[in-house]
Write a protein that holds these residues in place. Structure first.
Motif, PDB file in Angstrom:
ATOM      1  N   GLY A 169       0.787  -1.029   0.049  1.00 21.06           N
ATOM      2  CA  GLY A 169       0.053   0.334  -0.122  1.00 21.06           C
ATOM      3  C   GLY A 169       0.830   1.275  -0.090  1.00 21.06           C
ATOM      4  O   GLY A 169       0.751   2.082   0.742  1.00 21.06           O
ATOM      5  N   ASP A 214      -7.289  -5.453   9.005  1.00 22.30           N
ATOM      6  CA  ASP A 214      -6.565  -6.588   8.285  1.00 22.30           C
ATOM      7  C   ASP A 214      -6.285  -7.805   9.035  1.00 22.30           C
ATOM      8  O   ASP A 214      -6.127  -7.915  10.566  1.00 22.30           O
ATOM      9  CB  ASP A 214      -4.879  -5.931   8.046  1.00 22.30           C
ATOM     10  CG  ASP A 214      -4.188  -6.579   6.931  1.00 22.30           C
ATOM     11  OD1 ASP A 214      -4.112  -5.826   5.801  1.00 22.30           O
ATOM     12  OD2 ASP A 214      -4.142  -7.667   6.834  1.00 22.30           O
ATOM     13  N   ASP A 256      -3.608  -9.791   8.866  1.00 25.59           N
ATOM     14  CA  ASP A 256      -2.297  -9.874   9.083  1.00 25.59           C
ATOM     15  C   ASP A 256      -2.004  -8.873  10.497  1.00 25.59           C
ATOM     16  O   ASP A 256      -1.913  -7.614  10.192  1.00 25.59           O
ATOM     17  CB  ASP A 256      -1.348  -9.466   8.072  1.00 25.59           C
ATOM     18  CG  ASP A 256      -0.056  -9.873   8.419  1.00 25.59           C
ATOM     19  OD1 ASP A 256       0.295  -9.939   9.517  1.00 25.59           O
ATOM     20  OD2 ASP A 256       1.001  -9.704   7.383  1.00 25.59           O
ATOM     21  N   LEU A 281      -8.443  -6.625  -2.121  1.00 26.49           N
ATOM     22  CA  LEU A 281      -8.395  -7.873  -1.690  1.00 26.49           C
ATOM     23  C   LEU A 281      -8.156  -8.844  -3.083  1.00 26.49           C
ATOM     24  O   LEU A 281      -7.151  -8.558  -3.682  1.00 26.49           O
ATOM     25  CB  LEU A 281      -9.559  -8.709  -0.856  1.00 26.49           C
ATOM     26  CG  LEU A 281      -9.606  -7.873   0.523  1.00 26.49           C
ATOM     27  CD1 LEU A 281     -10.924  -8.436   1.134  1.00 26.49           C
ATOM     28  CD2 LEU A 281      -8.332  -8.093   1.375  1.00 26.49           C
TER      29      LEU A 281
HETATM   30  N1  SAM Z   1      -5.407  -1.539   1.287  1.00 29.03           N
HETATM   31  C1  SAM Z   1      -4.212  -1.806   0.861  1.00 29.03           C
HETATM   32  C2  SAM Z   1      -3.862  -0.917  -0.507  1.00 29.03           C
HETATM   33  O1  SAM Z   1      -5.050  -0.881  -1.134  1.00 29.03           O
HETATM   34  O2  SAM Z   1      -2.790  -0.848  -1.049  1.00 29.03           O
HETATM   35  C3  SAM Z   1      -3.399  -2.989   1.029  1.00 29.03           C
HETATM   36  C4  SAM Z   1      -4.003  -4.092   0.025  1.00 29.03           C
HETATM   37  S1  SAM Z   1      -3.071  -5.466   0.003  1.00 29.03           S
HETATM   38  C5  SAM Z   1      -3.475  -6.142  -1.772  1.00 29.03           C
HETATM   39  C6  SAM Z   1      -4.197  -6.642   0.635  1.00 29.03           C
HETATM   40  C7  SAM Z   1      -4.207  -6.861   2.288  1.00 29.03           C
HETATM   41  O3  SAM Z   1      -5.316  -7.582   2.740  1.00 29.03           O
HETATM   42  C8  SAM Z   1      -3.095  -7.378   3.080  1.00 29.03           C
HETATM   43  O4  SAM Z   1      -2.700  -6.445   3.893  1.00 29.03           O
HETATM   44  C9  SAM Z   1      -3.594  -8.719   3.569  1.00 29.03           C
HETATM   45  O5  SAM Z   1      -3.045  -8.955   4.846  1.00 29.03           O
HETATM   46  C10 SAM Z   1      -5.089  -8.283   3.910  1.00 29.03           C
HETATM   47  N2  SAM Z   1      -5.745  -9.466   3.831  1.00 29.03           N
HETATM   48  C11 SAM Z   1      -5.879 -10.639   3.198  1.00 29.03           C
HETATM   49  N3  SAM Z   1      -7.186 -11.274   3.440  1.00 29.03           N
HETATM   50  C12 SAM Z   1      -7.693 -10.591   4.390  1.00 29.03           C
HETATM   51  C13 SAM Z   1      -8.854 -11.033   4.890  1.00 29.03           C
HETATM   52  N4  SAM Z   1      -9.577 -12.216   4.850  1.00 29.03           N
HETATM   53  N5  SAM Z   1      -9.519  -9.871   5.862  1.00 29.03           N
HETATM   54  C14 SAM Z   1      -8.812  -9.009   5.985  1.00 29.03           C
HETATM   55  N6  SAM Z   1      -7.592  -8.667   5.463  1.00 29.03           N
HETATM   56  C15 SAM Z   1      -7.149  -9.444   4.569  1.00 29.03           C
END
Ligand code: SAM
Length: 270
Positions: A105, A155, A157, A208
């Protein structure tokens, strides 16, 4: 220093990046249409990534190199910058400072950029925004900068939460909160999610991936006020059909798609 150079980019060879990490790469970088994987010693590589070349390179100051190559990212009304680039934000743009290299991000990925743009297209004044999969906290913070009254980033994680909180401090934005959590996937996330989320939100944004959006779309509907805009990204254009049918199944309407290369962002209303 030992470098393995592989043709392609992080996007085109996304499925191969884990193979390089598994083989012992200590770092990956994308430069000039190639992926550079750093190794301490030569490794046996699987066939899928065998089309690269090994070579030795002189040591460099990677930190300085990395900082020099990083560019501010303009996403609609917001410009995302690293802490040392605050002075590079044009007048009239909202500056969003993210410490790079800590969590996904920084704005350099098309999905983050499109999501910030989509948030900027809405009137968020006083709205409550939920950001699912917050990573660096970029989308929740963009929402707060764009006028949201309250932005919650969650999140799954736990490592991302202190990073997102540190980024919020860098920006000094009010009304933004980060917590470990997810939406209603059995066995995932804390038990008290209901308390964590509170009443339905006015806007929900989630970067996601298509299969997870398909699973979570009912939860999105439950977490949104009627008519509340939903912004979904992290979707490969080849998987748009899956997201479209999930949204239709749950009664979302006004489905609109924007694309950047192989990535798509979908907006809808419930
Ligand atoms: N929101 C930021 C952006 O738009 O740049 C980060 C997006 S990154 C592609 C996806 C994030 O979703 C990661 O930090 C990951 O840990 C989190 N994630 C994955 N599966 C998830 C879930 N089931 N519930 C919540 N967070 C999740």
């Amino acid at each position: 220093m030992l470098v393995y150079t592989l043709p392609g980019t992080f996007e085109t060879r996304e499925a191969h990046l884990d193979l390089l990490w598994d083989a012992g790469a200590t770092g990956l970088e994308e430069r000039g249409g190639a992926i550079r994987a750093y190794f301490d010693e030569r490794a046996e590589l699987p066939q899928a990534v065998a089309d690269g070349e090994w070579h030795e390179e002189a040591e460099q100051d990677w930190q300085a190199e990395f900082k020099k190559n990083l560019r501010p990212v303009r996403a609609g009304r917001v410009t995302i910058v690293a802490p040392w680039q605050r002075g590079e934000v044009e007048a009239g743009q909202l500056a969003l400072v993210i410490e790079p290299g800590m969590a996904f991000g920084t704005g350099h990925h098309a999905t983050t950029r499109m999501a910030v743009e989509a948030l900027g297209d809405l009137d968020l004044t006083g709205r409550r925004v939920l950001d699912v999969g917050t990573g660096s906290g970029v989308l929740a913070m963009a929402a707060a900068l764009l006028g949201a009254g309250e932005a919650l980033g969650v999140d799954i994680d736990p490592l991302t939460i202190p990073i997102a909180r540190a980024n919020a401090e860098l920006n000094g934005v009010a009304g933004v909160r980060f917590e470990e959590g997810t939406l209603g996937l059995d066995g995932l996330g804390p038990d008290d999610d209901r308390e964590l989320f509170g009443p339905p939100h006015d806007v929900l944004v989630a970067n996601l991936y298509a299969e997870l959006h398909d699973l979570l779309v009912g939860e999105y509907a439950a977490q949104l006020v009627p008519g509340g805009p939903l912004i979904l990204t992290g979707i490969l254009t080849s998987k748009l059909g899956l997201v479209r049918s999930a949204l239709a199944r749950e009664g979302f309407t006004a489905i609109e798609v924007r694309e950047d290369g192989e990535w798509a962002l979908v907006t809808a209303r419930n």
